[in-house]
Scaffold this motif. Structure first.
Motif, mmCIF file in Angstrom:
data_model
loop_
_atom_site.group_PDB
_atom_site.id
_atom_site.type_symbol
_atom_site.label_atom_id
_atom_site.label_comp_id
_atom_site.label_asym_id
_atom_site.label_seq_id
_atom_site.Cartn_x
_atom_site.Cartn_y
_atom_site.Cartn_z
ATOM 1 N N MET A 26 0.856 -1.194 0.000
ATOM 2 C CA MET A 26 0.000 0.000 0.000
ATOM 3 C C MET A 26 0.892 1.244 0.000
ATOM 4 O O MET A 26 1.762 1.383 0.860
ATOM 5 N N ASP A 27 0.707 2.106 -0.982
ATOM 6 C CA ASP A 27 1.561 3.291 -1.135
ATOM 7 C C ASP A 27 1.055 4.453 -0.276
ATOM 8 O O ASP A 27 -0.107 4.844 -0.382
ATOM 9 N N VAL A 28 1.944 4.991 0.532
ATOM 10 C CA VAL A 28 1.567 6.108 1.404
ATOM 11 C C VAL A 28 2.521 7.276 1.145
ATOM 12 O O VAL A 28 3.745 7.101 1.212
ATOM 13 N N LEU A 29 1.976 8.424 0.843
ATOM 14 C CA LEU A 29 2.809 9.621 0.683
ATOM 15 C C LEU A 29 2.901 10.348 2.019
ATOM 16 O O LEU A 29 1.882 10.595 2.670
ATOM 17 N N ILE A 30 4.117 10.685 2.412
ATOM 18 C CA ILE A 30 4.339 11.481 3.629
ATOM 19 C C ILE A 30 4.886 12.829 3.192
ATOM 20 O O ILE A 30 5.903 12.890 2.487
ATOM 21 N N SER A 31 4.257 13.901 3.602
ATOM 22 C CA SER A 31 4.758 15.237 3.291
ATOM 23 C C SER A 31 5.573 15.738 4.477
ATOM 24 O O SER A 31 5.025 15.927 5.571
ATOM 25 N N GLY A 32 6.875 15.936 4.276
ATOM 26 C CA GLY A 32 7.731 16.455 5.346
ATOM 27 C C GLY A 32 8.699 15.417 5.887
ATOM 28 O O GLY A 32 8.283 14.348 6.329
ATOM 29 N N ALA A 33 9.995 15.727 5.819
ATOM 30 C CA ALA A 33 11.022 14.826 6.356
ATOM 31 C C ALA A 33 11.604 15.413 7.635
ATOM 32 O O ALA A 33 12.814 15.554 7.786
ATOM 33 N N GLY A 34 10.729 15.802 8.568
ATOM 34 C CA GLY A 34 11.170 16.228 9.895
ATOM 35 C C GLY A 34 11.151 15.016 10.821
ATOM 36 O O GLY A 34 11.283 13.863 10.369
ATOM 37 N N VAL A 35 10.965 15.261 12.108
ATOM 38 C CA VAL A 35 10.943 14.161 13.080
ATOM 39 C C VAL A 35 9.763 13.228 12.781
ATOM 40 O O VAL A 35 9.920 12.003 12.667
ATOM 41 N N ALA A 36 8.571 13.802 12.635
ATOM 42 C CA ALA A 36 7.371 12.975 12.436
ATOM 43 C C ALA A 36 7.441 12.201 11.112
ATOM 44 O O ALA A 36 7.147 10.998 11.066
ATOM 45 N N GLY A 37 7.840 12.875 10.041
ATOM 46 C CA GLY A 37 7.821 12.246 8.719
ATOM 47 C C GLY A 37 8.835 11.127 8.577
ATOM 48 O O GLY A 37 8.521 10.051 8.045
ATOM 49 N N THR A 38 10.065 11.349 9.062
ATOM 50 C CA THR A 38 11.086 10.307 8.937
ATOM 51 C C THR A 38 10.749 9.113 9.838
ATOM 52 O O THR A 38 10.974 7.967 9.462
ATOM 53 N N ARG A 83 -0.466 8.745 -7.795
ATOM 54 C CA ARG A 83 -1.570 8.276 -6.949
ATOM 55 C C ARG A 83 -1.019 7.527 -5.743
ATOM 56 O O ARG A 83 -0.029 6.803 -5.849
ATOM 57 N N PHE A 84 -1.686 7.713 -4.617
ATOM 58 C CA PHE A 84 -1.318 7.015 -3.383
ATOM 59 C C PHE A 84 -2.600 6.528 -2.717
ATOM 60 O O PHE A 84 -3.681 7.095 -2.943
ATOM 61 N N ALA A 85 -2.458 5.488 -1.894
ATOM 62 C CA ALA A 85 -3.628 5.023 -1.138
ATOM 63 C C ALA A 85 -3.960 6.023 -0.029
ATOM 64 O O ALA A 85 -5.136 6.285 0.254
ATOM 65 N N LEU A 86 -2.894 6.576 0.580
ATOM 66 C CA LEU A 86 -3.081 7.490 1.716
ATOM 67 C C LEU A 86 -2.050 8.613 1.643
ATOM 68 O O LEU A 86 -0.970 8.429 1.067
ATOM 69 N N VAL A 87 -2.371 9.735 2.278
ATOM 70 C CA VAL A 87 -1.410 10.843 2.396
ATOM 71 C C VAL A 87 -1.312 11.227 3.871
ATOM 72 O O VAL A 87 -2.343 11.422 4.536
ATOM 73 N N ALA A 88 -0.079 11.328 4.375
ATOM 74 C CA ALA A 88 0.139 11.748 5.767
ATOM 75 C C ALA A 88 0.855 13.100 5.763
ATOM 76 O O ALA A 88 1.937 13.226 5.179
ATOM 77 N N GLY A 89 0.278 14.080 6.392
ATOM 78 C CA GLY A 89 0.887 15.410 6.489
ATOM 79 C C GLY A 89 1.755 15.485 7.729
ATOM 80 O O GLY A 89 1.250 15.488 8.852
#
Ligand SMILES: Cc1cc2nc3c(=O)[nH]c(=O)nc-3n(C[C@H](O)[C@H](O)[C@H](O)COP(=O)(O)OP(=O)(O)OC[C@H]3O[C@@H](n4cnc5c(N)ncnc54)[C@H](O)[C@@H]3O)c2cc1C
Length: 381
Positions: free
Chosen positions: A1-13, A137-143
């Motif tokens: 399942m493909d998930v896009l994460i926006s932001g490579a800070g503490v939460a994203g990484t 396209r992604f299944a989910l996006v996490a901000g």
């Protein structure tokens, strides 16, 4: 399942690590050209340390502990004063993000120097366009894109709706050692202003912070030159070590300037888009617990998605239930910390100013880390 994460800070990484661990396929898009350094020191405490332990990173984090200290006394008489700071461990934000990034960068796609431009949900997934890259396209996006999250603006509405301004602006930046600034760990009181210099690892490095009280300011969040000008204007005419600190801001490569604010939202998900870390529930710098929250949020979000076999509606509901009380408590601490921030200047003898008003309350009292299934054979949508 493909998930896009926006932001490579503490939460994203951290989320990228845990999603990969559970068998998902995360992609991280980061606006900066590389993982951002940033001079700031972040505190880690409670269950956040447990999350790092479960990532086998705790020993490395301990090795990078800043051992914050005050600057040596000008007369060389006695040891530098001890410094109190929120958290059981303190680490440079850049060091922490670097470790988290390295922990899964071989298995996770990182896209730097780009940003989400639009998100369009349909029953089967999310179509995302980017400022530079092609649509995907992604299944989910996490901000996980921080206090000023673009994901939040795109999926939930304008930032003004969710931001609670706490009336303090802060600038942090590295110094090449304490510079012999006399007594700069306890700078003279200035109405509605404060400053501090903290030494890191036996004065191998030093970290300066300048704070001032202000209502909301209008400025370009990407224009560091403008940020430095604002700070210089606010501290113009102050004496002691302030002129030297202002001079150093012009050399600082890692100058960070932002408002002390909170993000308050009734819900952290909207369909297939979910928020974590400062993007969803920033507790403010005065809580001292943003990085701990981000680590715990990433662990819980990824774990609940795995437990629910990727069924996002169920997973997001549990994630939110698990985190709510914990976040509310931290936000309360952030507000109390802001209320007390400029109290008692001239500063408490020997206490680093940044730390002086951070409440000493343990984090992780409400969230108990569950054990999630170590791997989830995620099916592609
Ligand atoms: C450079 C920097 C320095 C900091 N210094 C301090 C400090 O000195 N003291 C302190 O208390 N807190 C500081 N913080 C905030 C602190 O790191 C967070 O409160 C905490 O660690 C929670 O982390 P987070 O991952 O939720 O958000 P953040 O750490 O803010 O990370 C968000 C990430 O998202 C990226 N991003 C933002 N917008 C977009 C976009 N549109 N598209 C893609 N990526 C995007 C950012 O570049 C960043 O890498 C700093 C944050 C940054 C980014």
């Amino acid at each position: 399942m493909d998930v896009l994460i926006s932001g490579a800070g503490v939460a994203g990484t951290a989320l990228a690590y845990w999603l990969r661990h559970h068998g998902f396929t995360p992609t991280v898009v980061e606006r900066a050209p590389r993982v951002r350094a940033g001079a700031g020191v972040v505190g880690l405490r409670g269950e956040a340390l447990d999350v790092l332990d479960r990532m086998a990173l705790l020993e490395q984090v301990k090795a990078l502990h800043t051992h914050l200290g005050g600057t040596p006394r000008p007369d060389g008489d006695g040891d530098p004063p001890a410094v109190a700071f929120a958290g059981d461990l303190q680490i440079l934000r850049g060091d922490l993000v670097g470790l988290l990034h390295e922990a899964a960068c071989q298995e996770v796609e990182y896209v730097f120097a780009d940003s989400i431009a639009s998100v369009e949900q349909d029953p089967a997934g999310v179509r995302v366009t980017f400022e530079r890259g092609r649509p995907r396209r992604f299944a989910l996006v996490a901000g996980a894109d921080g206090l000023h999250s673009r994901t939040r603006s795109l999926a939930f509405g304008p930032r003004e709706r969710f931001i609670r301004h706490l009336g303090i602006y802060t600038a942090t930046f590295s110094l090449p050692g304490h510079l012999g600034l006399p007594g700069s760990d306890r700078l003279p009181g200035m109405a509605g202003k404060a400053a501090g210099v903290l030494t890191i690892r036996d004065n191998a490095k030093a970290h300066a912070a300048l704070h001032f009280a202000s209502g909301p300011l209008a400025y370009d969040r990407d224009d560091v030159t403008q940020h430095k000008r604002i700070v210089a204007g606010r501290f113009a005419g102050e004496g002691g070590p302030i002129p030297r600190l202002l001079e150093e801001t012009s050399r600082a490569q890692d100058f960070f300037f932002d408002v002390n604010a909170q993000v308050e939202m009734d819900r952290w998900s909207s369909g297939r888009v979910v928020l974590l870390g400062d993007a969803g529930y920033c507790a403010a710098q005065t809580s001292g617990l943003g990085a701990s929250q981000a680590l715990i949020g990433a662990y819980v979000l990824a774990g609940e998605l795995a437990d629910a076999s990727g069924e996002h509606t169920a997973a997001f509901a549990v994630y939110e239930r698990e985190m709510r009380g914990f976040v509310a408590e931290h936000q309360q601490m952030g507000r109390e910390g802001a209320d007390r921030f400029f109290m008692g200047t001239p500063l408490h003898e020997g206490v680093g100013m940044v730390a002086a008003n951070v409440p000493e309350v343990a984090c992780g009292q409400i969230v108990r880390l569950k054990d999630y299934a170590p791997s989830f054979a995620a099916t592609r949508p």
